[in-house]
Design a protein around this motif. Structure first.
Motif, PDB file in Angstrom:
ATOM      1  N   LEU A 191       0.809  -1.223   0.000  1.00 39.82           N
ATOM      2  CA  LEU A 191       0.000   0.000   0.000  1.00 39.82           C
ATOM      3  C   LEU A 191       0.842   1.273   0.000  1.00 39.82           C
ATOM      4  CD1 LEU A 191      -2.755  -1.019   2.593  1.00 39.82           C
ATOM      5  CD2 LEU A 191      -2.891  -1.088   0.091  1.00 39.82           C
ATOM      6  N   ILE A 192       2.153   1.149   0.195  1.00 41.42           N
ATOM      7  CA  ILE A 192       2.998   2.342   0.271  1.00 41.42           C
ATOM      8  C   ILE A 192       3.038   3.040  -1.082  1.00 41.42           C
ATOM      9  CG2 ILE A 192       5.343   3.193   0.658  1.00 41.42           C
ATOM     10  CD1 ILE A 192       5.759   0.926   2.632  1.00 41.42           C
ATOM     11  N   SER A 193       2.634   4.318  -1.080  1.00 42.19           N
ATOM     12  CA  SER A 193       2.618   5.108  -2.311  1.00 42.19           C
ATOM     13  C   SER A 193       2.628   6.579  -1.940  1.00 42.19           C
ATOM     14  CB  SER A 193       1.367   4.798  -3.139  1.00 42.19           C
ATOM     15  OG  SER A 193       0.205   5.240  -2.446  1.00 42.19           O
ATOM     16  N   VAL A 194       2.923   7.415  -2.913  1.00 36.56           N
ATOM     17  CA  VAL A 194       2.873   8.861  -2.695  1.00 36.56           C
ATOM     18  C   VAL A 194       1.466   9.272  -2.274  1.00 36.56           C
ATOM     19  CG1 VAL A 194       3.023  11.110  -3.837  1.00 36.56           C
ATOM     20  CG2 VAL A 194       4.787   9.377  -4.253  1.00 36.56           C
ATOM     21  N   GLN A 195       0.462   8.673  -2.896  1.00 34.44           N
ATOM     22  CA  GLN A 195      -0.929   9.022  -2.593  1.00 34.44           C
ATOM     23  C   GLN A 195      -1.297   8.666  -1.150  1.00 34.44           C
ATOM     24  OE1 GLN A 195       0.075   7.305  -5.379  1.00 34.44           O
ATOM     25  NE2 GLN A 195      -0.067   9.169  -6.650  1.00 34.44           N
ATOM     26  N   LEU A 196      -0.745   7.569  -0.640  1.00 34.58           N
ATOM     27  CA  LEU A 196      -1.021   7.181   0.745  1.00 34.58           C
ATOM     28  C   LEU A 196      -0.348   8.138   1.720  1.00 34.58           C
ATOM     29  CD1 LEU A 196      -2.041   4.701   2.693  1.00 34.58           C
ATOM     30  CD2 LEU A 196       0.426   4.302   2.850  1.00 34.58           C
ATOM     31  N   VAL A 197       0.885   8.529   1.413  1.00 30.55           N
ATOM     32  CA  VAL A 197       1.700   9.285   2.368  1.00 30.55           C
ATOM     33  C   VAL A 197       1.358  10.774   2.373  1.00 30.55           C
ATOM     34  CG1 VAL A 197       4.083   9.898   2.982  1.00 30.55           C
ATOM     35  CG2 VAL A 197       3.547   7.583   2.200  1.00 30.55           C
ATOM     36  N   GLU A 198       0.927  11.311   1.244  1.00 30.42           N
ATOM     37  CA  GLU A 198       0.657  12.755   1.145  1.00 30.42           C
ATOM     38  C   GLU A 198      -0.233  13.294   2.269  1.00 30.42           C
ATOM     39  OE1 GLU A 198       0.974  14.407  -3.389  1.00 30.42           O
ATOM     40  OE2 GLU A 198      -0.705  13.069  -2.922  1.00 30.42           O
ATOM     41  N   PRO A 199      -1.334  12.624   2.627  1.00 36.11           N
ATOM     42  CA  PRO A 199      -2.217  13.179   3.670  1.00 36.11           C
ATOM     43  C   PRO A 199      -1.560  13.299   5.042  1.00 36.11           C
ATOM     44  CG  PRO A 199      -3.363  11.493   2.385  1.00 36.11           C
ATOM     45  CD  PRO A 199      -1.924  11.412   2.008  1.00 36.11           C
TER      46      PRO A 199
END
Length: 680
Positions: free
Chosen positions: A460-468
């Motif tokens: 699940l690690i992705s830029v979209q996950l971490v941005e928030p």
């Protein structure tokens, strides 16, 4: 080794927060874990960057403001009396610069850590009286200065106290005592730093209808540095101060802060609470630790870029000197531990030395605490007198433990996670004994914890996950950087970087591959090998380079997946209890007492390996979990007594050397084994 604890998640509550407020799932989950669940709490945490409660909620604020305004009107000389740490320095700079702006006749005074110590003193008051001071306004100190303020009163000098420390007894006879921790103070939020209280005073001086946003534009950079430096919780008003301050520092027109950023090597980089805490604050603190805090105040006040750069360079040199002093003390402690390993068996470590610089012993205590996972007090002796500074683990109130020994001390103070004390050098050994007696009486003495917010599937690690996650910043006390657990990860590659100063580790699980940075660890120091299955505690961030945005995964803690950290730490404590001569339960004895086969497992491994040069705790993993850490340590002690091996273990290194033996030895003849068997 730390005790890994994963936060409990109420999935239904997290889902409600996600749906009701339209938040990303990971953000809703972390808010729920941190207890931020009500609408007003969520809105304040995520959106507030300017709303600050009225300063007049705080007891005596109007009295204090009125006395200062009277002094301004009558051209009385006002002295801002500060402190030598980052909070005290920024408090002084903030209030003094405001007073100067409104035309007050003002000066400031910072006591020397080395020659005067913390807080007000009569010698300083005499100096101020000679200069014609009529009003002292303390910042970040004063609540304990009962005698000193009485003395100032006798000289015709009024005092307004602004402080954020807990009152410890009688309240001083000042014109106004502005401290939210007084039992009859009605203010709702009480966790401000000293600079936060100073800012509230400035708000009061501006009046009921002050423009808070403009004041934050002017002073939030100082508020940010002092608030982060004092490690107060980054919630409510403190969060506003730091949020606004980080933006202000990034775009600062304050010559001193710009010079400090440049000399610290972070010019052009995004300013975060992390680099304020680990880069800017240490430089401001260093000069105070070495005795010259006035330079830090001058840096924050000057408009002259050349002067600012000159002072910033000096602070940088002072910080390097502080690091060297700290390193030398740690080396001496390392030598002490190697020569007397039994001193690390105590519940609370008390380590003393002659002539250690008192300005850095708190930092040293924090590092020793982190390595051994125990509350630690480091004491510097100066002939017959001694001063100490301590740091604790979560769940053990160090100030309560220190206060329980107050009859041995000439001074003590602090809070649950840190404490300071003074005592006669002759009482150090008795203090060590008494504070450990106190600790042994505590039920369930806590282990140092690694608090993990949540488990995460690496897929699940992705830029979209971490941005928030950026919405949770700024991070600090009370709002730590989210720590994520990646479990059952197979180590597939180890790559040294920067001339073997750091490691890039590659892990796999199922069809996912994750690259993880392990800073300040060499390949020789890393105890695991390709193929090992490990659990990782990591932080996640977005790294931007050449227009590309990628997730940066930083390793904070690592352990073998099959290892139960609580069982491991309990076994280590069983061994320590044995070495301390405490009565052991049958379960503890069983955990520790080795068989002949157990001896053989460890001895054969050491012979085949030609010794061992990794932390002793990693032997549990190397021996495939056949022996507990407590049993391993008992065997090592026994083999050392029989001259089969030599063990040298310090703060951050261990060495086991295997001796040449010409004849068989009876393992059961070792004193350690005889004593342990006698306890059955």
């Amino acid at each position: 080794m730390k005790n890994w604890i994963v936060s409990e998640i109420n999935k239904d509550e997290a889902k409600r927060i996600q749906t009701e407020y339209g938040l990303p799932p990971i953000l809703a989950m972390l808010l729920q874990i941190r207890g931020i669940t009500k609408r007003e709490e969520i809105e304040d945490f995520l959106q507030n960057d300017s709303v600050i409660a009225s300063p007049f909620e705080i007891k005596d604020m109007k009295k204090g403001a009125d006395r200062i305004l009277s002094a301004i009107d009558n051209d009385e000389l006002i002295c801002v009396y500060g402190d030598y740490d980052a909070d005290g320095v920024t408090s002084t700079a903030l209030l003094y610069s405001y007073l100067e702006t409104v035309g007050a006749n003002a000066m400031y005074y910072i006591p020397s850590r080395e020659t005067e110590g913390y807080g007000m003193n009569k010698g300083a008051i005499d100096i101020l009286a000679e200069k014609g001071v009529k009003l002292i306004v303390t910042v970040d100190n004063g609540i304990a200065a009962v005698e000193e303020i009485d003395y100032a009163n006798s000289l015709g000098i009024d005092t307004v106290i602004t402080d954020h420390h807990q009152p410890t007894g009688k309240i001083p006879n000042a014109v106004a005592v502005i401290d939210m921790h007084q039992s009859d103070c009605p203010s709702k939020y009480k966790m401000l730093s000293g600079v936060g209280v100073a800012f509230k005073l400035v708000m009061a001086l501006e009046g009921e209808n002050c423009d808070v946003s403009s004041l934050l534009d002017n002073y939030s950079d100082l508020l940010c540095i002092g608030t982060v430096g004092d490690i107060v919780e980054l919630k409510s008003e403190n969060r506003v101060f730091v949020k606004r301050g980080l933006v202000n520092i990034q775009e600062s027109d304050r010559a001193g802060i710009n010079a400090l950023i440049e000399t610290a090597g972070i010019a052009g980089k995004k300013i975060t609470s992390g680099n304020v805490s680990f880069t800017l604050v240490p430089r401001i603190n260093a000069v105070g630790r070495l005795g010259f805090s006035g330079k830090s105040v001058s840096l924050l006040l000057t408009d002259d870029e050349n002067e600012a750069m000159s002072i910033a360079k000096q602070l940088n040199e002072d910080n390097n000197e502080r690091k060297e002093i700290e390193k030398n003390i740690l080396m001496k402690i390392d030598e002490m531990v190697k020569a007397n390993p039994h001193i690390t068996n105590d519940r609370v470590l008390v380590i003393d030395g002659e002539g250690w610089h008192q300005g850095v012993i708190g930092i040293v205590a924090a590092k020793v605490k982190e390595f051994f996972g125990k509350p630690t007090v480091v004491i510097s002796r100066d002939g017959e007198e001694a001063k100490g500074s301590g740091r604790s683990v979560e769940g053990f109130s160090l100030c309560d433990a220190v206060f329980a020994c107050s009859d041995l001390l000439t001074h003590c103070g602090g809070h649950p996670m840190a404490a300071g004390l003074s005592l006669k050098s002759k009482n150090i050994e008795l203090f060590r004994q008494r504070i450990n007696e106190y600790a042994l009486k505590q039920e369930n003495m806590p282990f140092n914890a690694c608090n993990i917010d949540c488990r995460l599937n690496p897929a699940l690690i992705s830029v979209q996950l971490v941005e928030p996650l950026a919405y949770l910043a700024p991070y600090g006390a009370g709002n730590p950087t989210p720590l994520v657990g990646l479990y059952k990860m197979t180590l597939s590659q180890i790559t040294p970087l920067s001339q073997n100063k750091h490691l890039r580790l590659q892990f796999k699980r199922d069809n996912s591959t994750v690259s993880v940075m392990n800073f300040f660890t060499t390949q020789q120091e890393f105890p695991y090998k390709v193929g090992d299955v490990l659990d990782l505690a990591v932080t996640l961030d977005i790294n931007e380079f050449n227009g590309q945005r990628n997730v940066s995964v930083i390793l904070k803690e690592i352990k073998p997946s099959v290892l139960d950290t609580k069982d491991f730490l309990q076994s280590q404590r069983n061994y320590e209890d044995f070495k301390l001569g405490l009565n052991l339960t049958n379960a503890q004895i069983t955990d520790l007492l080795p068989t002949r086969e157990d001896f053989a497992i460890l001895y054969v491994f050491l012979r085949k390996s030609g010794g061992y040069a990794y932390p002793i705790e990693t032997l549990v993993h190397k021996l495939d979990y056949k022996l507990s850490i407590g049993k391993i340590r008992i065997i090592l002690d026994a083999m050392s007594e029989l001259s089969l091996i030599e063990v040298i273990e310090g703060i951050n290194s261990a060495q086991i050397r295997v001796s040449e033996v010409s004849q068989k030895v009876d393992l059961n003849s070792a004193d350690t084994v005889i004593k342990l068997r006698g306890m059955q």
